[in-house]
Design a protein around this motif. Structure first.
Motif, short mmCIF file in Angstrom:
data_model
loop_
_atom_site.label_atom_id
_atom_site.label_comp_id
_atom_site.label_asym_id
_atom_site.label_seq_id
_atom_site.Cartn_x
_atom_site.Cartn_y
_atom_site.Cartn_z
N HIS A 175 -5.43 -8.34 -17.62
CA HIS A 175 -5.06 -7.06 -18.23
C HIS A 175 -6.26 -6.17 -18.53
N GLY A 176 -7.47 -6.65 -18.25
CA GLY A 176 -8.65 -5.85 -18.57
C GLY A 176 -8.94 -5.94 -20.06
N ASP A 177 -9.94 -5.17 -20.52
CA ASP A 177 -10.30 -5.34 -21.93
C ASP A 177 -9.87 -4.13 -22.77
N MET A 178 -8.65 -3.64 -22.50
CA MET A 178 -8.12 -2.52 -23.25
C MET A 178 -7.88 -2.93 -24.71
N PRO A 179 -8.41 -2.14 -25.67
CA PRO A 179 -8.22 -2.51 -27.09
C PRO A 179 -6.74 -2.46 -27.49
N VAL A 180 -6.41 -3.23 -28.53
CA VAL A 180 -5.01 -3.47 -28.92
C VAL A 180 -4.29 -2.19 -29.39
N GLU A 181 -5.06 -1.15 -29.75
CA GLU A 181 -4.39 0.05 -30.26
C GLU A 181 -3.83 0.96 -29.16
N TYR A 182 -4.05 0.58 -27.89
CA TYR A 182 -3.49 1.37 -26.80
C TYR A 182 -2.10 0.86 -26.40
N TYR A 183 -1.20 1.81 -26.13
CA TYR A 183 0.14 1.49 -25.60
C TYR A 183 0.94 0.58 -26.51
N ARG A 184 0.60 0.56 -27.80
CA ARG A 184 1.45 -0.17 -28.75
C ARG A 184 1.20 0.38 -30.15
N GLY A 185 2.18 0.23 -31.02
CA GLY A 185 2.02 0.71 -32.38
C GLY A 185 3.26 0.43 -33.21
N LYS A 186 3.06 0.56 -34.53
CA LYS A 186 4.17 0.38 -35.48
C LYS A 186 4.48 1.72 -36.11
N ILE A 187 5.77 1.98 -36.34
CA ILE A 187 6.21 3.16 -37.08
C ILE A 187 7.26 2.71 -38.11
N ARG A 188 7.57 3.61 -39.05
CA ARG A 188 8.60 3.30 -40.06
C ARG A 188 9.73 4.31 -39.96
N THR A 189 10.94 3.86 -40.25
CA THR A 189 12.05 4.82 -40.33
C THR A 189 11.92 5.62 -41.63
N ASP A 190 12.39 6.89 -41.59
CA ASP A 190 12.31 7.75 -42.78
C ASP A 190 13.51 7.47 -43.70
N SER A 191 13.67 8.31 -44.71
CA SER A 191 14.73 8.07 -45.72
C SER A 191 16.13 8.17 -45.12
N GLN A 192 16.24 8.82 -43.94
CA GLN A 192 17.55 8.91 -43.27
C GLN A 192 17.69 7.84 -42.18
N GLY A 193 16.74 6.92 -42.11
CA GLY A 193 16.80 5.89 -41.08
C GLY A 193 16.34 6.38 -39.71
N ARG A 194 15.71 7.55 -39.67
CA ARG A 194 15.30 8.12 -38.38
C ARG A 194 13.87 7.70 -38.01
N TRP A 195 13.61 7.64 -36.72
CA TRP A 195 12.26 7.33 -36.23
C TRP A 195 12.01 8.14 -34.96
N ARG A 196 10.73 8.31 -34.63
CA ARG A 196 10.37 9.14 -33.49
C ARG A 196 8.94 8.83 -33.08
N VAL A 197 8.70 8.69 -31.80
CA VAL A 197 7.33 8.46 -31.33
C VAL A 197 7.20 8.95 -29.89
N GLN A 198 6.02 9.47 -29.58
CA GLN A 198 5.77 9.93 -28.22
C GLN A 198 4.79 9.00 -27.52
N THR A 199 5.00 8.83 -26.21
CA THR A 199 4.08 8.00 -25.43
C THR A 199 4.08 8.53 -24.00
N THR A 200 3.66 7.71 -23.06
CA THR A 200 3.75 8.12 -21.66
C THR A 200 4.72 7.20 -20.94
N LEU A 201 5.30 7.73 -19.89
CA LEU A 201 6.35 7.03 -19.15
C LEU A 201 5.78 5.78 -18.46
#
Ligand code: MBD
Ligand code: FE
Length: 251
Positions: free
Chosen positions: A138-164
């Protein structure tokens, strides 16, 4: 110390393998080649990969038959617990030929109540089929690329942008790829995005989604595609979008 569950399962597995050896009249030389093969799998650090290629979908089938929540899917070998929290966007290596992908939706409980403050892990491969944080193939790409954690808001909604993500080839130069090839199979998976949804008091939901009409959707080498997991291509704000409303359940 005797463990009754290990006794039950390990005994049944060994019995099942013994039956295969007898039914197929496996020779000493073939047995020895099999042992050597398992050593190669360990040496290539593909124990997790080969297990998930052949068996994770069965574990998911068992879970799917017993859940009232969203469809589970195979986790695969490339989840990282230490992915960072992100603010609306996964870190990617952007270039002109990487198309944006918007992911959003909600998390609800079985009764339709919103689940706020749920943590969603999102991870997927680079367009050329590598996962961050694993080194080697997989090469030596650091762990913060192409992955992440998010939290749902007070309405239970979540949203994140990435690449296809693109159709994905599992590591194909090692023993797992060699076995698939000898079995007359292949090493391709359809393009996919992984999710893990967690909230105290709920069963964790591990799943992944595929794109309708995508290459390999009908012949995933990991047998991981179910109809509920294939999302239609939709466009919002000039971006391809996947809208996912997760339902998680209490134990
Ligand atoms: C993957 O990316 C994956 O998701 C699975 C299930 C197996 C191998 C590689
Ligand atoms: Fe994957």
């Amino acid at each position: 110390m005797k463990n009754p569950r290990v006794h039950e399962i390990a005994t049944a597995m060994i019995d099942a393998v013994r039956k295969v050896l007898i039914d197929h009249q496996v020779t000493e030389a073939e047995y020895r080649a099999g042992v050597m093969y398992m050593m190669k799998v360990a040496e290539a650090k593909e124990t997790g990969l080969i297990s998930d290629v052949f068996l994770n979908s069965t574990i998911v089938e068992i879970k799917a038959a017993n859940t009232h929540g969203s469809a589970p899917a195979i986790q695969g070998p490339y989840f990282k617990e230490d992915a960072p929290f992100v603010d609306g966007k996964l870190k990617t290596y952007d270039s002109d030929d990487h198309k944006p992908l918007l992911l959003h939706g909600t998390v609800k409980d079985e009764a339709g109540g919103v689940v706020s403050d749920a943590v969603i892990d999102i991870w997927h491969s680079t367009p050329d089929g590598r996962y961050s944080g694993f080194g080697g193939y997989h090469g030596d790409m650091p762990v913060e690329y192409y992955r992440g954690k998010i939290r749902t808001d007070s309405q239970g909604r979540w949203r994140v942008q990435t690449t296809l993500p693109a159709p994905y080839q599992i590591p194909n130069k090692g023993p797992t790829g060699a076995l698939l090839t000898m079995m007359g199979s292949h090493t391709w998976r359809p393009a996919h995005v992984h999710f893990k949804i967690r909230k105290d008091g709920f069963e964790p939901l591990t799943t992944q989604y595929y794109f309708e009409g995508g290459e390999w959707v009908d012949s995933d080498c990991c047998n991981g595609v179910q109809p509920e997991l294939v999302m239609p291509a939709a466009i919002e704000q000039n971006m391809q979008v996947m809208v996912l409303d997760f339902v998680i359940e209490k134990p």
